[in-house]
Enzyme design. Structure first.
Site, PDB file in Angstrom:
ATOM      1  N   ASP A   1       6.563  -7.482  14.469  1.00 39.19           N
ATOM      2  CA  ASP A   1       5.222  -7.079  14.898  1.00 39.19           C
ATOM      3  C   ASP A   1       5.420  -5.858  15.790  1.00 39.19           C
ATOM      4  O   ASP A   1       6.033  -5.969  16.862  1.00 39.19           O
ATOM      5  CB  ASP A   1       4.562  -8.237  15.674  1.00 39.19           C
TER       6      ASP A   1
ATOM      7  N   SER B   1     -15.489  -7.302  20.292  1.00 34.74           N
ATOM      8  CA  SER B   1     -15.021  -7.859  21.566  1.00 34.74           C
ATOM      9  C   SER B   1     -13.958  -6.905  22.121  1.00 34.74           C
ATOM     10  O   SER B   1     -13.399  -6.083  21.369  1.00 34.74           O
ATOM     11  CB  SER B   1     -14.413  -9.245  21.343  1.00 34.74           C
TER      12      SER B   1
ATOM     13  N   PRO C   1      -4.037  11.447   5.547  1.00 34.91           N
ATOM     14  CA  PRO C   1      -4.526  11.241   4.184  1.00 34.91           C
ATOM     15  C   PRO C   1      -6.040  11.059   4.141  1.00 34.91           C
ATOM     16  O   PRO C   1      -6.631  10.502   5.058  1.00 34.91           O
ATOM     17  CB  PRO C   1      -3.846   9.928   3.737  1.00 34.91           C
TER      18      PRO C   1
ATOM     19  N   TYR D   1      -9.925  11.456  10.481  1.00 32.93           N
ATOM     20  CA  TYR D   1     -10.800  11.246  11.650  1.00 32.93           C
ATOM     21  C   TYR D   1     -10.001  11.156  12.948  1.00 32.93           C
ATOM     22  O   TYR D   1     -10.575  10.935  14.006  1.00 32.93           O
ATOM     23  CB  TYR D   1     -11.786  10.086  11.449  1.00 32.93           C
TER      24      TYR D   1
ATOM     25  N   GLY E   1       0.791  -1.246   0.000  1.00 30.99           N
ATOM     26  CA  GLY E   1       0.000   0.000   0.000  1.00 30.99           C
ATOM     27  C   GLY E   1       0.814   1.283   0.000  1.00 30.99           C
ATOM     28  O   GLY E   1       1.773   1.457  -0.757  1.00 30.99           O
TER      29      GLY E   1
HETATM   30  C1  HXC Z   1     -15.166  -7.747  14.214  1.00 25.93           C
HETATM   31  C2  HXC Z   1     -13.019  -8.611  14.194  1.00 25.93           C
HETATM   32  C3  HXC Z   1     -12.934  -8.416  12.790  1.00 25.93           C
HETATM   33  C4  HXC Z   1     -14.064  -7.857  12.120  1.00 25.93           C
HETATM   34  C5  HXC Z   1     -11.071  -9.280  13.481  1.00 25.93           C
HETATM   35  N1  HXC Z   1     -11.849  -9.150  14.556  1.00 25.93           N
HETATM   36  N2  HXC Z   1     -11.705  -8.839  12.393  1.00 25.93           N
HETATM   37  N3  HXC Z   1     -14.112  -8.273  14.896  1.00 25.93           N
HETATM   38  N4  HXC Z   1     -15.148  -7.540  12.876  1.00 25.93           N
HETATM   39  N5  HXC Z   1     -14.044  -7.628  10.813  1.00 25.93           N
HETATM   40  C6  HXC Z   1     -11.536  -9.539  15.932  1.00 25.93           C
HETATM   41  C7  HXC Z   1     -11.183 -11.017  16.066  1.00 25.93           C
HETATM   42  O1  HXC Z   1     -12.345 -11.821  16.182  1.00 25.93           O
HETATM   43  C8  HXC Z   1     -10.356 -10.989  17.366  1.00 25.93           C
HETATM   44  O2  HXC Z   1     -11.170 -10.853  18.504  1.00 25.93           O
HETATM   45  C9  HXC Z   1      -9.597  -9.679  17.249  1.00 25.93           C
HETATM   46  O3  HXC Z   1     -10.344  -8.855  16.346  1.00 25.93           O
HETATM   47  C10 HXC Z   1      -8.195  -9.857  16.701  1.00 25.93           C
HETATM   48  O4  HXC Z   1      -8.283 -10.510  15.446  1.00 25.93           O
HETATM   49  P1  HXC Z   1      -7.063 -11.314  14.818  1.00 25.93           P
HETATM   50  O5  HXC Z   1      -7.490 -11.753  13.476  1.00 25.93           O
HETATM   51  O6  HXC Z   1      -6.572 -12.325  15.796  1.00 25.93           O
HETATM   52  O7  HXC Z   1      -5.954 -10.143  14.789  1.00 25.93           O
HETATM   53  P2  HXC Z   1      -4.630 -10.011  13.949  1.00 25.93           P
HETATM   54  O8  HXC Z   1      -4.220 -11.314  13.329  1.00 25.93           O
HETATM   55  O9  HXC Z   1      -3.678  -9.285  14.802  1.00 25.93           O
HETATM   56  O10 HXC Z   1      -5.069  -9.077  12.692  1.00 25.93           O
HETATM   57  C11 HXC Z   1      -5.333  -7.706  12.863  1.00 25.93           C
HETATM   58  C12 HXC Z   1      -6.490  -7.199  11.970  1.00 25.93           C
HETATM   59  C13 HXC Z   1      -6.288  -7.600  10.483  1.00 25.93           C
HETATM   60  C14 HXC Z   1      -6.555  -5.704  12.164  1.00 25.93           C
HETATM   61  C15 HXC Z   1      -7.795  -7.852  12.465  1.00 25.93           C
HETATM   62  O11 HXC Z   1      -7.324  -7.054   9.676  1.00 25.93           O
HETATM   63  C16 HXC Z   1      -4.965  -7.107   9.951  1.00 25.93           C
HETATM   64  O12 HXC Z   1      -3.962  -7.834  10.031  1.00 25.93           O
HETATM   65  N6  HXC Z   1      -4.900  -5.857   9.411  1.00 25.93           N
HETATM   66  C17 HXC Z   1      -3.651  -5.252   8.920  1.00 25.93           C
HETATM   67  C18 HXC Z   1      -3.837  -4.400   7.699  1.00 25.93           C
HETATM   68  C19 HXC Z   1      -4.945  -3.375   7.787  1.00 25.93           C
HETATM   69  O13 HXC Z   1      -5.845  -3.463   8.638  1.00 25.93           O
HETATM   70  N7  HXC Z   1      -4.903  -2.394   6.855  1.00 25.93           N
HETATM   71  C20 HXC Z   1      -5.891  -1.366   6.758  1.00 25.93           C
HETATM   72  C21 HXC Z   1      -5.378  -0.070   7.284  1.00 25.93           C
HETATM   73  S1  HXC Z   1      -6.427   1.128   6.628  1.00 25.93           S
HETATM   74  P3  HXC Z   1     -11.591 -12.122  19.422  1.00 25.93           P
HETATM   75  O14 HXC Z   1     -12.373 -11.506  20.535  1.00 25.93           O
HETATM   76  O15 HXC Z   1     -12.421 -13.009  18.534  1.00 25.93           O
HETATM   77  O16 HXC Z   1     -10.317 -12.757  19.880  1.00 25.93           O
HETATM   78  C22 HXC Z   1      -6.608   2.443   7.537  1.00 25.93           C
HETATM   79  C23 HXC Z   1      -7.285   3.526   6.711  1.00 25.93           C
HETATM   80  C24 HXC Z   1      -8.029   4.566   7.434  1.00 25.93           C
HETATM   81  O17 HXC Z   1      -6.241   2.510   8.663  1.00 25.93           O
HETATM   82  C25 HXC Z   1      -8.837   5.523   6.567  1.00 25.93           C
HETATM   83  C26 HXC Z   1      -9.251   5.103   5.179  1.00 25.93           C
HETATM   84  C27 HXC Z   1      -9.979   6.104   4.371  1.00 25.93           C
HETATM   85  P1  NAP Z   2      -2.105  -1.564   4.173  1.00 29.85           P
HETATM   86  O1  NAP Z   2      -1.502  -1.825   2.837  1.00 29.85           O
HETATM   87  O2  NAP Z   2      -2.994  -2.583   4.772  1.00 29.85           O
HETATM   88  O3  NAP Z   2      -0.934  -1.208   5.177  1.00 29.85           O
HETATM   89  C1  NAP Z   2      -0.896  -1.574   6.517  1.00 29.85           C
HETATM   90  C2  NAP Z   2       0.439  -2.242   6.796  1.00 29.85           C
HETATM   91  O4  NAP Z   2       0.592  -2.420   8.211  1.00 29.85           O
HETATM   92  C3  NAP Z   2       0.587  -3.619   6.151  1.00 29.85           C
HETATM   93  O5  NAP Z   2       1.784  -3.629   5.375  1.00 29.85           O
HETATM   94  C4  NAP Z   2       0.711  -4.577   7.309  1.00 29.85           C
HETATM   95  O6  NAP Z   2       1.628  -5.640   7.012  1.00 29.85           O
HETATM   96  C5  NAP Z   2       1.244  -3.658   8.421  1.00 29.85           C
HETATM   97  N1  NAP Z   2       0.899  -4.140   9.753  1.00 29.85           N
HETATM   98  C6  NAP Z   2      -0.332  -4.437  10.249  1.00 29.85           C
HETATM   99  N2  NAP Z   2      -0.240  -4.877  11.502  1.00 29.85           N
HETATM  100  C7  NAP Z   2       1.074  -4.837  11.828  1.00 29.85           C
HETATM  101  C8  NAP Z   2       1.816  -5.177  12.993  1.00 29.85           C
HETATM  102  N3  NAP Z   2       1.205  -5.636  14.096  1.00 29.85           N
HETATM  103  N4  NAP Z   2       3.165  -5.031  12.974  1.00 29.85           N
HETATM  104  C9  NAP Z   2       3.801  -4.576  11.867  1.00 29.85           C
HETATM  105  N5  NAP Z   2       3.156  -4.234  10.738  1.00 29.85           N
HETATM  106  C10 NAP Z   2       1.814  -4.375  10.714  1.00 29.85           C
HETATM  107  O7  NAP Z   2      -2.981  -0.214   4.143  1.00 29.85           O
HETATM  108  P2  NAP Z   2      -2.641   1.270   3.640  1.00 29.85           P
HETATM  109  O8  NAP Z   2      -3.889   1.800   3.092  1.00 29.85           O
HETATM  110  O9  NAP Z   2      -1.409   1.300   2.824  1.00 29.85           O
HETATM  111  O10 NAP Z   2      -2.385   2.023   5.035  1.00 29.85           O
HETATM  112  C11 NAP Z   2      -1.130   2.614   5.347  1.00 29.85           C
HETATM  113  C12 NAP Z   2      -1.336   3.716   6.371  1.00 29.85           C
HETATM  114  O11 NAP Z   2      -2.094   4.766   5.796  1.00 29.85           O
HETATM  115  C13 NAP Z   2      -2.067   3.285   7.631  1.00 29.85           C
HETATM  116  O12 NAP Z   2      -1.517   3.940   8.745  1.00 29.85           O
HETATM  117  C14 NAP Z   2      -3.462   3.802   7.391  1.00 29.85           C
HETATM  118  O13 NAP Z   2      -4.180   4.028   8.578  1.00 29.85           O
HETATM  119  C15 NAP Z   2      -3.163   5.088   6.671  1.00 29.85           C
HETATM  120  N6  NAP Z   2      -4.268   5.634   5.904  1.00 29.85           N
HETATM  121  C16 NAP Z   2      -4.633   5.044   4.740  1.00 29.85           C
HETATM  122  C17 NAP Z   2      -5.664   5.604   4.012  1.00 29.85           C
HETATM  123  C18 NAP Z   2      -6.085   5.044   2.691  1.00 29.85           C
HETATM  124  O14 NAP Z   2      -7.002   5.584   2.083  1.00 29.85           O
HETATM  125  N7  NAP Z   2      -5.468   3.995   2.197  1.00 29.85           N
HETATM  126  C19 NAP Z   2      -6.322   6.745   4.500  1.00 29.85           C
HETATM  127  C20 NAP Z   2      -5.918   7.298   5.702  1.00 29.85           C
HETATM  128  C21 NAP Z   2      -4.879   6.749   6.394  1.00 29.85           C
HETATM  129  P3  NAP Z   2       1.568  -7.115   7.666  1.00 29.85           P
HETATM  130  O15 NAP Z   2       0.174  -7.595   7.501  1.00 29.85           O
HETATM  131  O16 NAP Z   2       2.623  -7.863   6.905  1.00 29.85           O
HETATM  132  O17 NAP Z   2       1.966  -6.940   9.100  1.00 29.85           O
END
Ligand code: HXC
Ligand code: NAP
Length: 291
Positions: A72, A112, A195, A154, A25
Site C-alpha cells: 500500500d 467526508s 493522459p 486536470y 489498466g
Molecule cells: C463518496 C466515497 C466513495 C464514493 C469511497 N468513499 N467511495 N465517498 N463517494 N464513491 C469514502 C468512504 O466512505 C470512506 O470515507 C473513504 O472514502 C475511504 O473509502 P474506503 O473504501 O475505505 O477506501 P479504500 O479501501 O482505501 O479505497 C480507495 C478508493 C477505491 C479510492 C475509495 O475506489 C479504490 O481502491 N480505488 C483504486 C483504483 C482507482 O480508483 N482507480 C481509478 C484511477 S482513475 P468514510 O468517511 O466513510 O470513512 C484516475 C483517472 C483520472 O485517476 C482521469 C480519467 C480521465
Molecule cells: P486502475 O487500473 O484503477 O489503476 C490504479 C492502480 O492503483 C490499481 O492497480 C490499484 O491496485 C492501484 N492502487 C490503488 N490504491 C493503491 C494503494 N493505496 N497502494 C498501491 N496501489 C494502489 O486505473 P488506470 O486507469 O489504469 O489508472 C492508472 C493511472 O493513470 C492513474 O494514475 C490514473 O490517475 C492515471 N490516469 C488514467 C486515465 C485514464 O483515462 N484511464 C487518465 C488520466 C490519468 P490495487 O487496488 O490492487 O491497490
C-alpha cells in the site's frame, strides 16, 4: 500505426523498472511493453492475487522477468520493502513509475474528510513515499535513474467533481518540476505524463458509472474524436524511461488528442456552427469593417 510498438527491441535492456499500480489498466499496459523492450519489471499494488495473476500473464506473453510485491503506497515501510525486494531479486532499480491512484466522482460537499484524504494519501502521499524511498537509495548509491509520474490534464486545469484527485495530481506535478531541478545534479530525471481518456476498468467504473459512459462520451470531447490506445501511452512511457530521452527532465507531456485545449479555448464551441452559417457570418463580420 499508433497502436504498434515504437522503440527498438533492446531499448530497455538491463533496466529494472518499478510500476506502482502495475497489476491493472495503464500500469499493466506500460509494464508489458517495458518487458518486451528487455526490462526487468517490478509491479506493486494492494491486491496480491491480482498482481500475481498479472505477473504470470506478463511473463508468459513476453518471456521477461516480473516480481510482484504487494504494497500500500500510503505506508512508507511497505514502500521500503518494495525497494528491498527489488534489490534482492534484480540487484538494482533504474526507474520508478508513480502510477497507482484512487479516484471517484462526487460533488465535493458530499465527501467526508476521510474520503478526501483517502485520495490525497494514495495519489500524493503514495507518490511522495515511493519517490523518497527510491530517491534516497539512488542518491546514496550515486546511481543515475528516472522517475515518471502519471498525472492527468486536470493537474493543471483543475476539475469539478474530482477535486481530491485534482489537488493530489496538482501536487504530484509540482513535485515533478521541483525534483527535476533539485535532483538533476544526481543524474535523476523526473518527468510526467498527463493522459487524456484511455479506457480502463478501474477508471471507467469509478468515473463513468451506469449510463454516464454513453451520456458523457469522452470521444466527443477530443478533437481527434477518439479515446487513447494503451500502446500509444506505453510508447511514450517507454521513451521517457529509456536513455533516448536522456535530456528530457522536468517535462509533463500531454497525450490527450487535444482534449484539454478543446475545453479551454474561448471560441472552441464554434465547432458547432454549420458551413452555410459561416457564409452569412463572414458577410456580417466583413461589413463591420470601419464601424
Ligand atoms: C463518496 C466515497 C466513495 C464514493 C469511497 N468513499 N467511495 N465517498 N463517494 N464513491 C469514502 C468512504 O466512505 C470512506 O470515507 C473513504 O472514502 C475511504 O473509502 P474506503 O473504501 O475505505 O477506501 P479504500 O479501501 O482505501 O479505497 C480507495 C478508493 C477505491 C479510492 C475509495 O475506489 C479504490 O481502491 N480505488 C483504486 C483504483 C482507482 O480508483 N482507480 C481509478 C484511477 S482513475 P468514510 O468517511 O466513510 O470513512 C484516475 C483517472 C483520472 O485517476 C482521469 C480519467 C480521465
Ligand atoms: P486502475 O487500473 O484503477 O489503476 C490504479 C492502480 O492503483 C490499481 O492497480 C490499484 O491496485 C492501484 N492502487 C490503488 N490504491 C493503491 C494503494 N493505496 N497502494 C498501491 N496501489 C494502489 O486505473 P488506470 O486507469 O489504469 O489508472 C492508472 C493511472 O493513470 C492513474 O494514475 C490514473 O490517475 C492515471 N490516469 C488514467 C486515465 C485514464 O483515462 N484511464 C487518465 C488520466 C490519468 P490495487 O487496488 O490492487 O491497490
Amino acid at each position: 500505426m499508433y497502436n504498434q510498438p515504437m522503440l527498438r527491441d533492446d531499448a530497455l535492456k538491463g533496466k529494472t523498472i518499478i510500476i506502482t499500480g502495475g497489476g491493472t489498466g495503464l500500469g499493466k499496459a506500460m509494464g508489458t511493453y517495458f518487458l518486451k523492450l528487455g526490462a526487468n519489471l517490478v509491479i506493486t499494488s494492494r491486491k496480491a492475487d491480482v498482481l500475481q495473476k498479472t505477473a504470470e500473464e506478463m511473463e508468459k506473453e513476453t518471456g521477461g522477468r516480473v516480481l510482484a510485491v504487494s504494497c500500500d503506497v500510503r505506508e512508507y515501510e511497505q514502500v521500503e520493502n518494495v525497494l528491498a525486494e527489488t534489490l534482492k531479486t534484480f540487484g538494482r532499480a533504474d526507474s520508478l513509475i508513480n502510477n497507482a491512484a484512487g479516484n471517484f466522482i462526487s460533488p465535493t460537499e458530499r465527501l467526508s474528510a476521510n474520503a478526501f484524504s483517502t485520495i490525497i494519501d494514495i495519489v500524493l502521499k503514495g507518490s511522495v513515499n515511493c519517490t523518497l524511498a527510491f530517491g534516497k537509495h539512488w542518491i546514496k548509491e550515486k546511481q543515475p535513474a528516472s522517475i515518471l509520474n502519471i498525472v492527468t490534464t486536470y493537474a493543471f486545469t483543475g476539475s469539478a467533481y474530482v477535486v481530491p484527485s485534482a489537488c493530489a495530481k496538482g501536487g504530484v506535478l509540482a513535485m515533478t518540476r521541483s525534483l527535476a531541478v533539485e535532483w538533476g545534479k544526481y543524474g535523476i530525471r523526473t518527468n510526467a505524463i498527463a493522459p487524456g481518456p484511455f479506457p480502463t476498468k478501474g477508471a471507467w467504473d469509478r468515473l463513468l458509472p451506469g449510463d454516464l459512459a454513453e451520456k458523457f462520451d469522452f470521444k466527443n470531447r477530443v478533437p481527434l474524436k477518439r479515446v487513447g490506445d494503451h500502446q500509444e501511452l506505453a510508447n511514450l512511457a517507454a521513451f521517457l524511461v529509456s536513455d533516448f530521452s536522456a535530456y528530457i527532465n522536468g517535462e509533463v507531456i500531454t497525450i490527450d488528442g487535444g482534449e484539454w485545449l478543446q475545453g479551454a479555448g474561448q471560441f472552441n464551441g464554434l465547432e458547432a456552427i454549420p458551413d452555410d452559417l459561416w457564409d452569412s457570418f463572414a458577410q456580417m463580420t466583413r461589413s463591420a469593417k470601419g464601424s
